[in-house]
Design a protein around this motif. Structure first.
Motif, PDB file in Angstrom:
ATOM      1  N   VAL A 155       0.839  -1.204   0.000  1.00  0.00           N
ATOM      2  CA  VAL A 155       0.000   0.000   0.000  1.00  0.00           C
ATOM      3  C   VAL A 155       0.871   1.250   0.000  1.00  0.00           C
ATOM      4  N   ARG A 156       1.915   1.240   0.793  1.00  0.00           N
ATOM      5  CA  ARG A 156       2.762   2.428   0.885  1.00  0.00           C
ATOM      6  C   ARG A 156       3.480   2.695  -0.435  1.00  0.00           C
ATOM      7  N   CYS A 157       3.951   1.638  -1.104  1.00  0.00           N
ATOM      8  CA  CYS A 157       4.633   1.817  -2.391  1.00  0.00           C
ATOM      9  C   CYS A 157       3.641   2.124  -3.510  1.00  0.00           C
ATOM     10  N   ARG A 158       2.412   1.695  -3.349  1.00  0.00           N
ATOM     11  CA  ARG A 158       1.390   2.041  -4.341  1.00  0.00           C
ATOM     12  C   ARG A 158       1.052   3.525  -4.253  1.00  0.00           C
ATOM     13  N   ILE A 159       1.009   4.060  -3.022  1.00  0.00           N
ATOM     14  CA  ILE A 159       0.722   5.480  -2.823  1.00  0.00           C
ATOM     15  C   ILE A 159       1.908   6.336  -3.266  1.00  0.00           C
ATOM     16  N   ASN A 160       3.112   5.873  -2.928  1.00  0.00           N
ATOM     17  CA  ASN A 160       4.322   6.628  -3.253  1.00  0.00           C
ATOM     18  C   ASN A 160       5.320   5.690  -3.942  1.00  0.00           C
ATOM     19  N   PRO A 161       5.231   5.522  -5.264  1.00  0.00           N
ATOM     20  CA  PRO A 161       6.083   4.563  -5.982  1.00  0.00           C
ATOM     21  C   PRO A 161       7.579   4.821  -5.839  1.00  0.00           C
ATOM     22  N   SER A 162       7.962   6.044  -5.520  1.00  0.00           N
ATOM     23  CA  SER A 162       9.394   6.338  -5.406  1.00  0.00           C
ATOM     24  C   SER A 162      10.041   5.602  -4.228  1.00  0.00           C
ATOM     25  N   LEU A 163       9.227   5.156  -3.267  1.00  0.00           N
ATOM     26  CA  LEU A 163       9.773   4.409  -2.129  1.00  0.00           C
ATOM     27  C   LEU A 163      10.274   3.031  -2.546  1.00  0.00           C
ATOM     28  N   GLY A 164       9.630   2.442  -3.571  1.00  0.00           N
ATOM     29  CA  GLY A 164      10.019   1.109  -4.031  1.00  0.00           C
ATOM     30  C   GLY A 164       9.790   0.982  -5.524  1.00  0.00           C
ATOM     31  N   PRO A 165      10.663   1.581  -6.351  1.00  0.00           N
ATOM     32  CA  PRO A 165      10.444   1.557  -7.805  1.00  0.00           C
ATOM     33  C   PRO A 165      10.506   0.148  -8.378  1.00  0.00           C
ATOM     34  N   ALA A 166       9.694  -0.078  -9.433  1.00  0.00           N
ATOM     35  CA  ALA A 166       9.724  -1.364 -10.134  1.00  0.00           C
ATOM     36  C   ALA A 166      11.036  -1.511 -10.900  1.00  0.00           C
ATOM     37  N   LEU A 167      11.377  -2.750 -11.223  1.00  0.00           N
ATOM     38  CA  LEU A 167      12.606  -2.990 -11.974  1.00  0.00           C
ATOM     39  C   LEU A 167      12.491  -2.402 -13.376  1.00  0.00           C
ATOM     40  N   PRO A 168      13.579  -1.872 -13.917  1.00  0.00           N
ATOM     41  CA  PRO A 168      13.557  -1.397 -15.316  1.00  0.00           C
ATOM     42  C   PRO A 168      13.218  -2.537 -16.269  1.00  0.00           C
ATOM     43  N   ALA A 169      12.697  -2.182 -17.447  1.00  0.00           N
ATOM     44  CA  ALA A 169      12.247  -3.183 -18.422  1.00  0.00           C
ATOM     45  C   ALA A 169      13.377  -4.129 -18.827  1.00  0.00           C
ATOM     46  N   GLU A 170      14.618  -3.581 -18.959  1.00  0.00           N
ATOM     47  CA  GLU A 170      15.722  -4.434 -19.412  1.00  0.00           C
ATOM     48  C   GLU A 170      16.076  -5.509 -18.373  1.00  0.00           C
ATOM     49  N   ASP A 171      15.841  -5.197 -17.075  1.00  0.00           N
ATOM     50  CA  ASP A 171      16.144  -6.178 -16.035  1.00  0.00           C
ATOM     51  C   ASP A 171      15.073  -7.260 -15.923  1.00  0.00           C
ATOM     52  N   ARG A 172      13.921  -7.024 -16.552  1.00  0.00           N
ATOM     53  CA  ARG A 172      12.840  -8.010 -16.469  1.00  0.00           C
ATOM     54  C   ARG A 172      12.959  -9.086 -17.539  1.00  0.00           C
ATOM     55  N   LYS A 173      13.882  -8.888 -18.496  1.00  0.00           N
ATOM     56  CA  LYS A 173      13.995  -9.824 -19.612  1.00  0.00           C
ATOM     57  C   LYS A 173      14.783 -11.055 -19.176  1.00  0.00           C
ATOM     58  N   VAL A 174      14.095 -11.903 -18.431  1.00  0.00           N
ATOM     59  CA  VAL A 174      14.684 -13.159 -17.974  1.00  0.00           C
ATOM     60  C   VAL A 174      13.896 -14.294 -18.609  1.00  0.00           C
ATOM     61  N   PRO A 175      14.552 -15.227 -19.295  1.00  0.00           N
ATOM     62  CA  PRO A 175      13.836 -16.340 -19.928  1.00  0.00           C
ATOM     63  C   PRO A 175      12.984 -17.111 -18.917  1.00  0.00           C
ATOM     64  N   MET A 176      11.843 -17.620 -19.361  1.00  0.00           N
ATOM     65  CA  MET A 176      10.941 -18.340 -18.475  1.00  0.00           C
ATOM     66  C   MET A 176      11.614 -19.565 -17.861  1.00  0.00           C
ATOM     67  N   GLY A 177      12.489 -20.209 -18.653  1.00  0.00           N
ATOM     68  CA  GLY A 177      13.200 -21.369 -18.117  1.00  0.00           C
ATOM     69  C   GLY A 177      14.060 -21.003 -16.919  1.00  0.00           C
ATOM     70  N   GLU A 178      14.742 -19.843 -17.001  1.00  0.00           N
ATOM     71  CA  GLU A 178      15.576 -19.380 -15.890  1.00  0.00           C
ATOM     72  C   GLU A 178      14.708 -19.012 -14.692  1.00  0.00           C
ATOM     73  N   LYS A 179      13.551 -18.392 -14.955  1.00  0.00           N
ATOM     74  CA  LYS A 179      12.624 -18.047 -13.871  1.00  0.00           C
ATOM     75  C   LYS A 179      12.170 -19.301 -13.128  1.00  0.00           C
ATOM     76  N   LEU A 180      11.831 -20.336 -13.885  1.00  0.00           N
ATOM     77  CA  LEU A 180      11.364 -21.576 -13.254  1.00  0.00           C
ATOM     78  C   LEU A 180      12.495 -22.258 -12.495  1.00  0.00           C
ATOM     79  N   ARG A 181      13.717 -22.196 -13.051  1.00  0.00           N
ATOM     80  CA  ARG A 181      14.862 -22.794 -12.353  1.00  0.00           C
ATOM     81  C   ARG A 181      15.110 -22.118 -11.013  1.00  0.00           C
ATOM     82  N   LEU A 182      15.033 -20.785 -11.014  1.00  0.00           N
ATOM     83  CA  LEU A 182      15.215 -20.055  -9.764  1.00  0.00           C
ATOM     84  C   LEU A 182      14.094 -20.363  -8.782  1.00  0.00           C
TER      85      LEU A 182
END
Length: 442
Positions: A196-223
């Motif tokens: 709730v706090r990060c939803r009200i003030n996103p600067s407290l917990g910014p989402a990951l940049p788009a380039e950091d989200r490009k993780v293959p699904m296989g790697e996601k499942l392995r982790l």
């Protein structure tokens, strides 16, 4: 001098000596042995030796080094780091997602190790630097690590609940099951607060940049599979114990052996890792043993003075309080003592005095064990001498000041107090699972 005044003098003297910075076990043991010698002569001075012999013969104490070893083996072998990477890729796209992942990591670490020190060490060394590097608010994230680390003494296999069960003569299995829903409730409330706090003030917990989200699904499942092994060990250990196939000590030994096998299977069981884990296990276990020996001696003197009967007479006779009023006063006393003592010392000193009173007032001892543990969690992170505050100061990155640490804990203290009130008003949250499980097994 009346016995009541002697008891008050002992307790006050212990508190004063603790302010000098001496080790907790040394202060408690010194006051207990000196008081015994002055009260009963040379025979009384043997109380310290008798306490040591009592502890050595306390068979369930073997669980302590086993659970500590299991937790350190799983965390030091890099499994905790793999878990955090999994939370990183799955929760990163959400505002505050890494902080939510940190809370999830703390819940799993709690299931791996029944101590808050392990969660604090992992959170401060793995999660906190990454959160700060990603631009998260340092005050909020410091509070997340401190608040989340306290879950280790409530979620099974909690070592504090094992000690409480031995003192209160309550089955440890019931206490472990009683801690499940309250622990998950507290974790959920922390996660809701962060979201709730990060939803009200996103600067407290910014989402990951788009380039950091490009993780293959296989790697996601392995982790994601990184969490299967520790949870599998936890499930196996709990099933063996709760089904009656193995005793508590045997189940803890199976957990310890399984953790070493997991580290070996992942190719991380090196000689250096083995040495580090054994040294840390020995250090924590010896700390517990010394505190317990000293506290048992102190408690024996208190009991010999008739302090239990005096407390009952004072609360119920002299003050004429209602049962719930007495309960509130006991919890407040734990909060105050938590500023000076750790949870083990508080438990062994005060529990033998309070538990008979709780039973006399008609309260459920399993439910009270959960209340006591939550109160310890609050005491762990409240100034001026909260145990976790100083641990965080020692482990935190250079940019985290003591002022940041103090400022970070108040929302989480509030969450714990709310949890305490909810479980106090609705005891079934703690008692339903053990009652249902053991009723089903009969």
């Amino acid at each position: 001098m009346s016995y009541e005044f002697i008891a008050i003098t002992m307790f006050a003297g212990m508190m004063v000596l603790l302010l000098t910075g001496q080790r907790v076990f040394a202060v408690i043991g010194f006051v207990g042995v000196v008081a015994a010698f002055l009260l009963w002569g040379t025979g009384g001075s043997e109380m310290g030796f008798a306490s040591a012999m009592k502890l050595v013969k306390w068979y369930p104490m073997l669980t302590v080094p086993m659970f500590v070893f299991m937790g350190y083996m799983l965390s030091e072998s890099g499994i905790a780091e793999d878990l955090y990477k999994a939370f990183h890729v799955w929760m990163g796209p959400i505002n505050g997602g890494l902080a939510l992942g940190t809370i999830g990591l703390m819940v799993i670490i709690s299931a791996m190790n029944g101590l808050s020190v392990a969660g604090m060490a992992i959170g401060a060394t793995i999660a906190l630097p990454e959160l700060l590097r990603r631009g998260y608010d340092k005050v909020m994230t410091t509070g997340v690590v401190q608040g989340g680390s306290t879950l280790g003494i409530l979620i099974p296999p909690s070592i504090v609940l094992v000690l409480y069960g031995m003192i209160a003569r309550v089955p440890v299995g019931q206490l472990w099951l009683a801690g499940v829903f309250p622990g998950l409730l507290m974790a959920a409330l922390m996660a809701i607060y962060v979201y709730v706090r990060c939803r009200i003030n996103p600067s407290l917990g910014p989402a990951l940049p788009a380039e950091d989200r490009k993780v293959p699904m296989g790697e996601k499942l392995r982790l994601l599979t990184a969490g299967i092994l520790p949870l599998g060990i936890f499930t196996l250990m709990m099933w063996l114990f709760l089904s009656g196939i193995a005793s508590l000590v045997e189940a803890s030994a199976i957990g310890a052996i399984s953790s070493a096998l997991v580290a070996w299977q992942r190719g991380r069981l090196t000689r250096r890792l083995w040495s580090d884990v054994l040294q840390k296990t020995l250090g924590i276990s010896c700390m517990f043993m010394w505190i317990l020996i000293a506290s048992l001696c102190f408690g024996a003197v208190f009991d010999g003075l008739g302090a239990v009967k005096s407390i009952e007479r004072f609360f119920l006779g002299d003050l004429g309080l209602e049962p719930w009023q007495v309960l509130v006063l006991m919890q407040l006393s734990f909060l105050i003592m938590g500023m000076f003592l750790d949870d083990t010392a508080m438990l062994v000193i005060v529990a033998p005095l309070y538990i008979p009173l709780v039973q006399k007032l008609g309260f459920d001892l399993v439910w009270y064990g959960v209340l006591y543990t939550i109160t310890c969690q609050i005491a762990y992170i409240t100034p001026p001498f909260g145990y976790n505050l100083f641990m965080m100061r020692a482990m935190a990155p250079p940019g985290i000041t003591m002022r940041d640490i103090y400022a970070s804990i108040w929302p989480f203290v509030g969450i714990m107090i709310v949890s305490l009130l909810i479980i106090g008003l609705f005891p079934d949250i703690a008692t339903w699972l053990p009652e249902h499980f053991y009723a089903k097994g009969q």
